[in-house]
Design a protein around this motif. Structure first.
Motif, PDB file in Angstrom:
ATOM      1  N   ASN A  99      11.029 -11.838  -9.536  1.00 23.64           N
ATOM      2  CA  ASN A  99      12.672 -10.855  -8.816  1.00 23.64           C
ATOM      3  C   ASN A  99      11.941 -10.678  -8.124  1.00 23.64           C
ATOM      4  OD1 ASN A  99      14.527  -9.166  -8.548  1.00 23.64           O
ATOM      5  ND2 ASN A  99      15.963  -9.845  -9.789  1.00 23.64           N
ATOM      6  N   ALA A 100      11.832 -10.920  -6.606  1.00 27.43           N
ATOM      7  CA  ALA A 100      11.068 -10.214  -5.443  1.00 27.43           C
ATOM      8  C   ALA A 100      11.640  -8.785  -4.980  1.00 27.43           C
ATOM      9  CB  ALA A 100      11.669 -10.774  -4.208  1.00 27.43           C
ATOM     10  N   ALA A 101      13.427  -8.491  -5.286  1.00 28.79           N
ATOM     11  CA  ALA A 101      14.218  -7.379  -5.307  1.00 28.79           C
ATOM     12  C   ALA A 101      13.521  -6.013  -6.045  1.00 28.79           C
ATOM     13  CB  ALA A 101      15.233  -7.358  -5.226  1.00 28.79           C
ATOM     14  N   MET A 102      13.738  -6.424  -7.781  1.00 28.91           N
ATOM     15  CA  MET A 102      12.632  -5.436  -8.345  1.00 28.91           C
ATOM     16  C   MET A 102      11.123  -4.882  -7.656  1.00 28.91           C
ATOM     17  SD  MET A 102      14.193  -6.834 -12.009  1.00 28.91           S
ATOM     18  CE  MET A 102      15.482  -6.567 -12.954  1.00 28.91           C
ATOM     19  N   PRO A 538      13.263  -1.663   2.676  1.00 26.25           N
ATOM     20  CA  PRO A 538      14.111  -3.200   3.046  1.00 26.25           C
ATOM     21  C   PRO A 538      14.857  -2.586   1.406  1.00 26.25           C
ATOM     22  CG  PRO A 538      11.785  -2.965   3.223  1.00 26.25           C
ATOM     23  CD  PRO A 538      12.066  -1.250   2.818  1.00 26.25           C
ATOM     24  N   PHE A 539      14.519  -2.159   0.498  1.00 23.16           N
ATOM     25  CA  PHE A 539      15.914  -2.282  -0.773  1.00 23.16           C
ATOM     26  C   PHE A 539      16.909  -1.311  -0.797  1.00 23.16           C
ATOM     27  CE2 PHE A 539      16.899  -1.072  -5.174  1.00 23.16           C
ATOM     28  CZ  PHE A 539      16.780  -2.661  -5.494  1.00 23.16           C
ATOM     29  N   ASP A 540      17.866  -1.557  -0.418  1.00 24.13           N
ATOM     30  CA  ASP A 540      19.239  -0.897  -0.520  1.00 24.13           C
ATOM     31  C   ASP A 540      19.432  -0.273  -1.862  1.00 24.13           C
ATOM     32  OD1 ASP A 540      21.595  -0.147   0.063  1.00 24.13           O
ATOM     33  OD2 ASP A 540      22.616  -1.559   0.644  1.00 24.13           O
ATOM     34  N   ARG A 541      19.257   1.563  -2.106  1.00 23.99           N
ATOM     35  CA  ARG A 541      19.247   2.069  -2.964  1.00 23.99           C
ATOM     36  C   ARG A 541      20.407   2.159  -3.173  1.00 23.99           C
ATOM     37  NH1 ARG A 541      14.044   2.124  -3.325  1.00 23.99           N
ATOM     38  NH2 ARG A 541      14.092   3.413  -5.529  1.00 23.99           N
ATOM     39  N   GLY A 542      21.485   1.732  -2.442  1.00 23.05           N
ATOM     40  CA  GLY A 542      23.111   2.186  -2.508  1.00 23.05           C
ATOM     41  C   GLY A 542      23.914   1.713  -3.845  1.00 23.05           C
ATOM     42  N   TYR A 543      22.720   0.116  -3.557  1.00 22.57           N
ATOM     43  CA  TYR A 543      23.702  -0.933  -4.606  1.00 22.57           C
ATOM     44  C   TYR A 543      22.644  -1.743  -5.497  1.00 22.57           C
ATOM     45  CZ  TYR A 543      28.009  -0.564  -1.695  1.00 22.57           C
ATOM     46  OH  TYR A 543      28.436   0.251  -0.988  1.00 22.57           O
ATOM     47  N   VAL A 544      21.892  -1.163  -6.126  1.00 22.46           N
ATOM     48  CA  VAL A 544      20.733  -1.543  -7.190  1.00 22.46           C
ATOM     49  C   VAL A 544      20.316  -2.950  -8.031  1.00 22.46           C
ATOM     50  CG1 VAL A 544      19.135  -0.942  -9.307  1.00 22.46           C
ATOM     51  CG2 VAL A 544      19.850   1.653  -7.220  1.00 22.46           C
ATOM     52  N   THR A 545      22.112  -2.727  -8.472  1.00 20.65           N
ATOM     53  CA  THR A 545      22.148  -3.901  -9.522  1.00 20.65           C
ATOM     54  C   THR A 545      22.329  -5.075  -8.454  1.00 20.65           C
ATOM     55  OG1 THR A 545      24.875  -3.302  -9.804  1.00 20.65           O
ATOM     56  CG2 THR A 545      22.840  -2.677 -11.653  1.00 20.65           C
ATOM     57  N   TYR A 548      19.061  -6.106  -7.357  1.00 21.52           N
ATOM     58  CA  TYR A 548      18.192  -6.881  -8.768  1.00 21.52           C
ATOM     59  C   TYR A 548      18.797  -8.200  -8.235  1.00 21.52           C
ATOM     60  CZ  TYR A 548      16.543  -2.574 -10.277  1.00 21.52           C
ATOM     61  OH  TYR A 548      15.469  -1.796 -10.567  1.00 21.52           O
ATOM     62  N   GLY A 549      20.379  -8.784  -8.482  1.00 21.26           N
ATOM     63  CA  GLY A 549      20.638  -9.950  -9.083  1.00 21.26           C
ATOM     64  C   GLY A 549      20.466 -11.175  -7.065  1.00 21.26           C
ATOM     65  N   LEU A 550      20.831  -9.962  -6.290  1.00 27.73           N
ATOM     66  CA  LEU A 550      20.059 -11.387  -5.371  1.00 27.73           C
ATOM     67  C   LEU A 550      18.669 -11.921  -5.560  1.00 27.73           C
ATOM     68  CD1 LEU A 550      21.724  -8.963  -2.037  1.00 27.73           C
ATOM     69  CD2 LEU A 550      22.764 -11.424  -3.699  1.00 27.73           C
ATOM     70  N   GLY A 551      18.032 -10.606  -5.995  1.00 25.78           N
ATOM     71  CA  GLY A 551      16.502 -11.136  -6.460  1.00 25.78           C
ATOM     72  C   GLY A 551      16.655 -12.176  -7.291  1.00 25.78           C
ATOM     73  N   ALA A 552      17.364 -12.193  -8.180  1.00 29.68           N
ATOM     74  CA  ALA A 552      17.347 -13.013  -9.213  1.00 29.68           C
ATOM     75  C   ALA A 552      18.160 -14.402  -9.274  1.00 29.68           C
ATOM     76  CB  ALA A 552      18.291 -12.415 -10.682  1.00 29.68           C
TER      77      ALA A 552
END
Length: 579
Positions: A99-102, A538-545, A548-552
């Motif tokens: 998962n690239a977002a994680m 790069p990682f949007d810390r206002g919409y964590v889940t 993660y879903g986009l990364g998955a």
């Protein structure tokens, strides 16, 4: 589950996941076709890739082969819905390696350093007679944004870094002084008024709290390149800062490179004025600063932007903090640094998928508000006693455990007693957080939930799972060094919490929920709270889940530090092509 809503939040996820109705008590096993079922898509992909790997090896050394491991697909390989989204994902894609977002979530934490500028400015003025003005500060920041990613200053004939490989490395300044903020070049400003424009009752309340705490001091947030964090450790970050800031000071203020003040700049950058993400670990765990093990729960909570976007929703903020902590503490620290291998994805993902914990926490907050007569965070002082705490906790614990009993699909989604114990306890903590606005009593809620769960079911999870819960029951309010600290300052480096998975992620949520319920703009550090509000990360810390879903689903694109730019054949280049 929103307040007063009789519809459980997890119902849609359960209906989308399973063919059986949520309340059904019957299912099947061994009839799903193994990895041929829809949920086995990644397993089939892995087998095909493994064959290519074997074919490419000179000696034909075997790779991934489920036939010699644990056969997968004996039970239904269910998908997962990310909390407070409609994004469905495959379980394998919630492993941080897949998962690239994680990965970017932790990269953006590990590579940050907060550094004060006032000491350096005092040195420039008092010892060197240099004038420090908003214009000179802006010029310094321009030089720093060239030097920090790896650009040369002072010396000529130096090798430098490729900008697109380090495009996530930059520095900004922030201050509680509105006049100074207005005077510096806005390209370098992290504007507290802009990033924390919301309030609980009127606009600007969060910004005012943060500016009062920070005062007229000037701070920098410096983000080192992601690729540096991946090649080295977290302890490199403040050393990188020491070098680049020292060189920038010499260049921007036209100093002699050999002057004694250069050592002073290094001392400020590495020691006197530096604020790191996490503490140095004990030698037996051998981890430096800015690594997961030394990061307090409160700093994890402050890394989330949810309160600035949804100020009157402590549960959303809590769940977002849990999602970060589940990956950083459970999946990375316990599951990789401390154990290695497959990791603890199943434990972690239960807290940020399928809206089950979300349902528990919103219901808990509703119960807490009922006891608080609808006034968030109002049960304090003389109003707070163990009798009212026990009433609230028992009510919420009964609710949580009843859902597992009434809806077998919920129990199947959270297969494993320790997962269910964690989520029920987190729901109880949410009850107390919303009612009191205090973090410390949420520990009482956690441990009482565990004891009640144990009494009701006869077990919690794997052997030893509840060791730290038994310790917590008698150490919730202790501030003695090896027994306790303020909850916000505890973490996986704290003695009683350093042994098993499935706790710290929820703890990080409870400290967040309590402070948001109390209308606090930050949990532990106003400096890190402002630093992580930076929307250029790069990682949007206002919409964590959601991230993660986009990364998955392999839809996440905002990665940094990737080597494609220097690998032959990528970006349309022919193999072996020269840049």
């Amino acid at each position: 589950m929103p307040y007063n809503d009789i519809q459980h939040s997890f119902m849609k996820a359960m209906s989308d996941k399973f063919a059986e109705k949520p309340e059904s008590t019957e299912t099947k096993f061994y009839v799903y076709g193994g990895i041929a079922q829809k949920g086995g898509m990644r397993k089939r992909e892995f087998i095909a890739e493994a064959q290519k790997i074997v074919d490419s090896r000179v000696s034909g050394t075997p790779a991934y082969n489920p036939d010699v491991g644990m056969p997968q697909g004996q039970r239904f390989l269910m998908p997962y819905m990310m909390n407070h989204t409609d994004i469905m994902v495959n379980a394998d894609d919630l492993h941080w390696i897949n998962n690239a977002a994680m990965q970017q979530c932790w990269d953006d934490m590990k590579r940050g350093i907060v550094l004060g500028l006032d000491d350096a400015h005092g040195l420039l003025e008092a010892r060197l007679g240099k004038e420090v003005t908003p214009d000179t500060i802006s010029h310094y920041m321009e030089v720093l944004n060239h030097a920090l990613p790896g650009g040369a200053v002072i010396q000529e004939h130096m090798v430098e870094t490729k900008p697109m490989l380090v495009n996530d490395s930059y520095a900004k300044i922030f201050t509680g002084d509105d006049d100074l903020a207005d005077a510096v070049d806005r390209r370098f400003l992290l504007d507290i008024n802009k990033e924390f424009a919301a309030g609980w009752e009127k606009p600007g309340e969060q910004a005012d709290q943060l500016k009062d705490a920070i005062g007229k001091k000037i701070w920098q947030i410096l983000w080192m390149p992601t690729v540096v964090g991946r090649q080295t450790d977290g302890g490199t970050m403040f050393r990188w800062v020491g070098m680049q800031v020292g060189m920038t000071m010499i260049s921007a203020y036209k100093l002699c490179a050999g002057e004694s003040v250069t050592g002073e700049f290094a001392y400020y950058a590495k020691h006197a004025a530096v604020v790191q993400l996490s503490n140095y670990m004990p030698v037996k765990r051998a981890r430096a600063h800015n690594e997961p093990g030394g990061m307090p729960l409160g700093i994890n909570a402050d890394s989330v932007r949810s309160p600035a976007l949804f100020p009157n929703d402590p549960i959303r903020a809590e769940l977002e903090s849990i999602a970060v902590a589940a990956m950083v503490y459970d999946q990375l620290w316990f599951g990789t640094y401390m154990s290695g291998g497959v990791g603890f994805t199943q434990y972690a993902s239960a807290t940020y998928t399928d809206n089950i914990l979300e349902d528990f926490c919103y219901k808990g907050c509703e119960i807490g508000l009922d006891y608080a007569n609808g006034e968030m965070g109002s049960i304090k002082g003389d109003k707070l006693n163990m009798d009212i705490l026990e009433e609230m906790i028992r009510a919420e614990n009964d609710y949580c455990l009843t859902q597992y009993e009434a809806y077998p699909t919920v129990a199947e989604s959270h297969f494993g007693g320790s997962v269910r114990a964690c989520c029920a306890a987190a729901g109880c903590g949410s009850t107390v957080a919303c009612a009191t606005g205090l973090a410390q009593p949420t520990l009482s809620a956690w441990s009482l939930s565990m004891l009640g769960h144990y009494e009701r079911k006869g077990r919690l999870g794997f052997f030893g799972y509840d060791l730290q819960d038994q310790c917590t029951a008698c150490g919730s309010y202790s501030y003695q060094s090896d027994e306790g600290m303020p909850f916000e300052m505890r973490g996986v480096n704290y003695p009683n919490y350093a042994m098993n998975v499935g706790h710290q992620s929820a703890y990080a949520g409870l400290v967040m929920g309590a402070h948001v319920a109390n209308k606090d703009a930050w949990v532990l550090s106003p400096l890190w709270k402002v630093a992580f509000s930076d929307r250029d990360l790069p990682f949007d810390r206002g919409y964590v889940t959601r991230e993660y879903g986009l990364g998955a689903n392999r839809e996440y694109t905002k990665v940094a530090g990737e080597r494609d730019l220097i690998i032959a054949g990528h970006y349309g280049r022919e193999p072996g092509a020269k840049l």
